[in-house]
Design a protein around this motif. Structure first.
Motif, PDB file in Angstrom:
ATOM      1  N   LEU A 202     -28.518  66.780 -11.827  1.00  0.00           N
ATOM      2  CA  LEU A 202     -28.139  66.219 -10.535  1.00  0.00           C
ATOM      3  C   LEU A 202     -28.579  64.769 -10.488  1.00  0.00           C
ATOM      4  CD1 LEU A 202     -29.168  69.125  -8.132  1.00  0.00           C
ATOM      5  CD2 LEU A 202     -26.837  68.314  -8.527  1.00  0.00           C
ATOM      6  N   CYS A 203     -27.683  63.875 -10.065  1.00  0.00           N
ATOM      7  CA  CYS A 203     -28.005  62.457  -9.928  1.00  0.00           C
ATOM      8  C   CYS A 203     -27.823  62.066  -8.465  1.00  0.00           C
ATOM      9  CB  CYS A 203     -27.097  61.597 -10.815  1.00  0.00           C
ATOM     10  SG  CYS A 203     -27.229  61.993 -12.575  1.00  0.00           S
ATOM     11  N   ILE A 204     -28.889  61.502  -7.878  1.00  0.00           N
ATOM     12  CA  ILE A 204     -28.869  61.138  -6.459  1.00  0.00           C
ATOM     13  C   ILE A 204     -29.345  59.695  -6.310  1.00  0.00           C
ATOM     14  CG2 ILE A 204     -29.602  61.784  -4.143  1.00  0.00           C
ATOM     15  CD1 ILE A 204     -30.633  64.188  -6.738  1.00  0.00           C
ATOM     16  N   PRO A 205     -28.480  58.785  -5.837  1.00  0.00           N
ATOM     17  CA  PRO A 205     -28.910  57.397  -5.639  1.00  0.00           C
ATOM     18  C   PRO A 205     -30.029  57.303  -4.600  1.00  0.00           C
ATOM     19  CG  PRO A 205     -26.524  57.580  -5.588  1.00  0.00           C
ATOM     20  CD  PRO A 205     -27.059  58.974  -5.546  1.00  0.00           C
ATOM     21  N   LEU A 206     -31.026  56.495  -4.892  1.00  0.00           N
ATOM     22  CA  LEU A 206     -32.140  56.268  -3.972  1.00  0.00           C
ATOM     23  C   LEU A 206     -31.793  55.137  -3.010  1.00  0.00           C
ATOM     24  CD1 LEU A 206     -34.960  56.639  -6.577  1.00  0.00           C
ATOM     25  CD2 LEU A 206     -35.021  57.808  -4.373  1.00  0.00           C
ATOM     26  N   PHE A 207     -32.119  55.321  -1.767  1.00  0.00           N
ATOM     27  CA  PHE A 207     -31.947  54.267  -0.766  1.00  0.00           C
ATOM     28  C   PHE A 207     -33.241  53.470  -0.692  1.00  0.00           C
ATOM     29  CE2 PHE A 207     -32.569  52.581   3.483  1.00  0.00           C
ATOM     30  CZ  PHE A 207     -31.361  51.948   3.751  1.00  0.00           C
ATOM     31  N   THR A 208     -33.136  52.175  -0.906  1.00  0.00           N
ATOM     32  CA  THR A 208     -34.297  51.299  -0.821  1.00  0.00           C
ATOM     33  C   THR A 208     -34.179  50.434   0.423  1.00  0.00           C
ATOM     34  OG1 THR A 208     -34.422  51.197  -3.245  1.00  0.00           O
ATOM     35  CG2 THR A 208     -35.670  49.544  -2.012  1.00  0.00           C
ATOM     36  N   GLY A 209     -35.155  50.516   1.317  1.00  0.00           N
ATOM     37  CA  GLY A 209     -35.095  49.718   2.535  1.00  0.00           C
ATOM     38  C   GLY A 209     -35.894  50.333   3.650  1.00  0.00           C
ATOM     39  N   THR A 210     -35.500  50.023   4.887  1.00  0.00           N
ATOM     40  CA  THR A 210     -36.220  50.482   6.075  1.00  0.00           C
ATOM     41  C   THR A 210     -35.341  51.423   6.891  1.00  0.00           C
ATOM     42  OG1 THR A 210     -37.467  48.411   6.176  1.00  0.00           O
ATOM     43  CG2 THR A 210     -37.417  49.750   8.171  1.00  0.00           C
ATOM     44  N   LEU A 211     -35.889  52.554   7.267  1.00  0.00           N
ATOM     45  CA  LEU A 211     -35.181  53.549   8.065  1.00  0.00           C
ATOM     46  C   LEU A 211     -35.989  53.895   9.312  1.00  0.00           C
ATOM     47  CD1 LEU A 211     -33.953  55.955   5.220  1.00  0.00           C
ATOM     48  CD2 LEU A 211     -32.587  54.281   6.492  1.00  0.00           C
ATOM     49  N   LYS A 212     -35.346  54.630  10.207  1.00  0.00           N
ATOM     50  CA  LYS A 212     -35.959  54.957  11.491  1.00  0.00           C
ATOM     51  C   LYS A 212     -36.284  56.446  11.588  1.00  0.00           C
ATOM     52  CE  LYS A 212     -33.162  51.368  13.729  1.00  0.00           C
ATOM     53  NZ  LYS A 212     -32.068  51.101  14.706  1.00  0.00           N
ATOM     54  N   TYR A 213     -37.471  56.710  12.154  1.00  0.00           N
ATOM     55  CA  TYR A 213     -37.834  58.083  12.481  1.00  0.00           C
ATOM     56  C   TYR A 213     -37.765  58.230  13.995  1.00  0.00           C
ATOM     57  CZ  TYR A 213     -40.491  62.262  13.485  1.00  0.00           C
ATOM     58  OH  TYR A 213     -40.868  63.487  13.957  1.00  0.00           O
ATOM     59  N   PHE A 214     -36.918  59.137  14.487  1.00  0.00           N
ATOM     60  CA  PHE A 214     -36.709  59.300  15.920  1.00  0.00           C
ATOM     61  C   PHE A 214     -37.628  60.404  16.466  1.00  0.00           C
ATOM     62  CE2 PHE A 214     -32.926  57.151  14.505  1.00  0.00           C
ATOM     63  CZ  PHE A 214     -32.621  56.294  15.554  1.00  0.00           C
ATOM     64  N   TYR A 215     -38.430  60.046  17.457  1.00  0.00           N
ATOM     65  CA  TYR A 215     -39.314  61.024  18.088  1.00  0.00           C
ATOM     66  C   TYR A 215     -38.502  61.968  18.964  1.00  0.00           C
ATOM     67  CZ  TYR A 215     -42.908  57.695  16.644  1.00  0.00           C
ATOM     68  OH  TYR A 215     -43.708  56.853  15.917  1.00  0.00           O
TER      69      TYR A 215
ATOM     70  N   SER B 234     -39.776  54.903  15.264  1.00  0.00           N
ATOM     71  CA  SER B 234     -40.636  53.995  14.517  1.00  0.00           C
ATOM     72  C   SER B 234     -39.941  53.722  13.193  1.00  0.00           C
ATOM     73  CB  SER B 234     -42.024  54.602  14.279  1.00  0.00           C
ATOM     74  OG  SER B 234     -41.916  55.810  13.533  1.00  0.00           O
ATOM     75  N   LYS B 235     -40.361  52.678  12.495  1.00  0.00           N
ATOM     76  CA  LYS B 235     -39.693  52.312  11.249  1.00  0.00           C
ATOM     77  C   LYS B 235     -40.600  52.539  10.046  1.00  0.00           C
ATOM     78  CE  LYS B 235     -36.533  48.796  13.068  1.00  0.00           C
ATOM     79  NZ  LYS B 235     -36.135  47.373  12.990  1.00  0.00           N
ATOM     80  N   LYS B 236     -39.938  52.767   8.928  1.00  0.00           N
ATOM     81  CA  LYS B 236     -40.689  52.948   7.684  1.00  0.00           C
ATOM     82  C   LYS B 236     -39.880  52.382   6.525  1.00  0.00           C
ATOM     83  CE  LYS B 236     -43.374  56.326   5.054  1.00  0.00           C
ATOM     84  NZ  LYS B 236     -44.656  55.651   5.319  1.00  0.00           N
ATOM     85  N   ALA B 237     -40.556  51.625   5.666  1.00  0.00           N
ATOM     86  CA  ALA B 237     -39.918  51.060   4.470  1.00  0.00           C
ATOM     87  C   ALA B 237     -40.321  51.878   3.249  1.00  0.00           C
ATOM     88  CB  ALA B 237     -40.328  49.606   4.292  1.00  0.00           C
ATOM     89  N   GLY B 238     -39.391  52.001   2.307  1.00  0.00           N
ATOM     90  CA  GLY B 238     -39.716  52.747   1.097  1.00  0.00           C
ATOM     91  C   GLY B 238     -38.477  53.171   0.345  1.00  0.00           C
ATOM     92  N   LEU B 239     -38.631  54.197  -0.494  1.00  0.00           N
ATOM     93  CA  LEU B 239     -37.531  54.803  -1.247  1.00  0.00           C
ATOM     94  C   LEU B 239     -37.189  56.138  -0.593  1.00  0.00           C
ATOM     95  CD1 LEU B 239     -38.653  54.187  -4.946  1.00  0.00           C
ATOM     96  CD2 LEU B 239     -36.845  52.995  -3.707  1.00  0.00           C
ATOM     97  N   PHE B 240     -35.891  56.385  -0.386  1.00  0.00           N
ATOM     98  CA  PHE B 240     -35.473  57.585   0.336  1.00  0.00           C
ATOM     99  C   PHE B 240     -34.315  58.280  -0.381  1.00  0.00           C
ATOM    100  CE2 PHE B 240     -37.207  54.538   3.335  1.00  0.00           C
ATOM    101  CZ  PHE B 240     -38.048  55.304   4.140  1.00  0.00           C
ATOM    102  N   LEU B 241     -34.220  59.592  -0.162  1.00  0.00           N
ATOM    103  CA  LEU B 241     -33.134  60.406  -0.708  1.00  0.00           C
ATOM    104  C   LEU B 241     -32.287  60.973   0.430  1.00  0.00           C
ATOM    105  CD1 LEU B 241     -35.069  62.329  -3.491  1.00  0.00           C
ATOM    106  CD2 LEU B 241     -33.271  60.634  -3.851  1.00  0.00           C
ATOM    107  N   PRO B 242     -30.970  61.020   0.266  1.00  0.00           N
ATOM    108  CA  PRO B 242     -30.078  61.475   1.354  1.00  0.00           C
ATOM    109  C   PRO B 242     -30.002  62.992   1.465  1.00  0.00           C
ATOM    110  CG  PRO B 242     -28.787  60.871  -0.548  1.00  0.00           C
ATOM    111  CD  PRO B 242     -30.213  60.547  -0.906  1.00  0.00           C
ATOM    112  N   GLN B 243     -29.801  63.467   2.692  1.00  0.00           N
ATOM    113  CA  GLN B 243     -29.590  64.882   2.963  1.00  0.00           C
ATOM    114  C   GLN B 243     -28.683  65.021   4.182  1.00  0.00           C
ATOM    115  OE1 GLN B 243     -33.489  66.585   3.673  1.00  0.00           O
ATOM    116  NE2 GLN B 243     -33.930  65.212   5.366  1.00  0.00           N
ATOM    117  N   TYR B 244     -27.801  66.036   4.138  1.00  0.00           N
ATOM    118  CA  TYR B 244     -26.837  66.227   5.221  1.00  0.00           C
ATOM    119  C   TYR B 244     -27.421  67.048   6.369  1.00  0.00           C
ATOM    120  CZ  TYR B 244     -23.147  64.335   2.240  1.00  0.00           C
ATOM    121  OH  TYR B 244     -22.358  63.511   1.455  1.00  0.00           O
TER     122      TYR B 244
END
Length: 373
Positions: free
Chosen positions: A264-277, A316-326
């Motif tokens: 399985l090959c999954i592209p990593l998202f590099t950047g800043t994403l949001k966590y919704f409370y 709140s925001k967080k920067a890092g490496l992330f993997l996608p999920q539906y």
């Protein structure tokens, strides 16, 4: 009515540990393959002239065929089949739920024959199983001959459905052994093909989690626009080998599986994403900081710099490496925007336990099977 029986066809076509019937001692006496030949698609108007069955006895496939030499023998054909089917609790067909079984039901009604008691029988339609993996196989159609070709199953007969009808009509006018042999061969190959097509259950087992995660690695790749990106490669070891190699992808995932191995090959998202409370009414939103803070702390801030948080601004925001999920398979889940269709979870080397990583792989397989982009 002619009755033909052939034993020792396709020796050991079914492994003792068939994925469909793990109890090897039970399978030979419980399952029956069924294929019928007719003069058309309507059981109310067209005739049934050949019923073929196959069962596994002592590890080998035994084929039994009932042939109506004239339309008047059709009732005897159905009666012989109804008697044969009694001891079997599993009936395996190819497109049988849509054609063979409804045709037999309408045929009995047309002939004034009672239907056998079959409430306790289990019906398996291999066409339905194969078609459920259409996004994986990517075939032009899912006819039996197409699937046989895909899985490397070879046939002896050369007749198609229309030619079978013409051959039967010619036989009724003038019976000839070579015409009968052609029809029996076609039906026999259909039954033998179904038996070998049971190997498709290896994909069922794989997609249901019959694998082990061997290793993970992050690799660089070049995107279509020429820029570089990183992807996570997950190597899997399948417990049951696949009968044919498969590759499929969507906009976020790629799968290649062959024999005992899958990747399985999954592209990593590099950047800043949001966590919704979840409880936005308990937060204030600070536009300058572009973040939400709980009221227990934010109540001490200058009211000029805060506002009541809304569901779309409570993050709140967080920067890092992330993997996608539906779906939120792995938490905490991060988003690009509020109610975005895809979420992400943070990836760090060896950050997921084996159970969570297996769950994520199962999620990817489910998405690919469903054909979601």
């Amino acid at each position: 009515m002619k009755n033909s029986k052939k034993s020792n066809i396709l020796p050991n076509v079914l492994l003792p540990s068939s994925p469909l019937f793990p109890d090897a001692a039970r399978f030979p006496g419980s399952a029956l393959f069924l294929d019928i030949e007719t003069t058309g698609l309507s059981g109310s108007r067209n005739r049934l002239y050949l019923i073929g069955t196959a069962s596994v006895q002592n590890g080998r496939l035994t084929i039994e065929q009932y042939f109506a030499e004239s339309p008047k023998e059709e009732p005897a054909l159905v009666a012989a089949f109804d008697k044969l089917i009694e001891p079997f609790d599993t009936i395996i067909t190819f497109h049988g739920n849509h054609f063979d079984l409804p045709f037999l039901g309408k045929c009995r009604k047309r002939l004034g024959m009672d239907s056998p008691v079959s409430n306790n029988k289990h019906y398996v339609d291999l066409y339905n199983i194969a078609h459920s993996y259409r996004h994986l196989f990517g075939l032009e159609n899912y006819r039996l001959k197409t699937l046989e070709s895909y899985f490397g199953i070879h046939r002896k007969d050369a007749l198609d459905g229309k030619e079978m009808i013409q051959t039967y009509q010619a036989y009724v006018k003038q019976p000839q052994e070579h015409l009968l042999a052609l029809m029996l061969q076609h039906n026999e190959d259909d039954l033998a093909g179904m038996a070998q097509l049971l190997s498709i259950y290896a994909y069922e087992r794989f997609f249901q989690g019959s694998f082990d995660v061997c290793e993970t690695a992050v690799s660089s790749y070049r995107k279509l626009d020429g820029t570089k990106g990183e992807e996570l490669i997950v190597s899997l070891r399948l417990n049951i080998p696949l009968p044919a190699a498969v590759s499929c992808k969507n906009s976020r995932y790629y799968l290649h599986a062959e024999n005992h191995c899958a990747r399985l090959c999954i592209p990593l998202f590099t950047g800043t994403l949001k966590y919704f409370y979840p409880n936005y009414k308990d937060y204030y939103y600070f536009p300058k900081e572009d973040a939400a803070i709980h009221k227990s702390v934010a109540c001490y801030a200058d009211p000029k710099h805060r506002e009541k948080a809304k569901a779309a601004t409570c993050y709140s925001k967080k920067a890092g490496l992330f993997l996608p999920q539906y779906e939120e398979v792995i938490t905490p889940a991060f988003y690009t925007e509020y109610r975005a269709p895809v979420s992400y979870f943070e990836w760090k080397d060896a950050s997921l336990c084996q159970e969570a990583l297996t769950r994520y792989c199962m999620h990817i397989l489910h998405i690919l099977k469903a054909g979601k982009e």
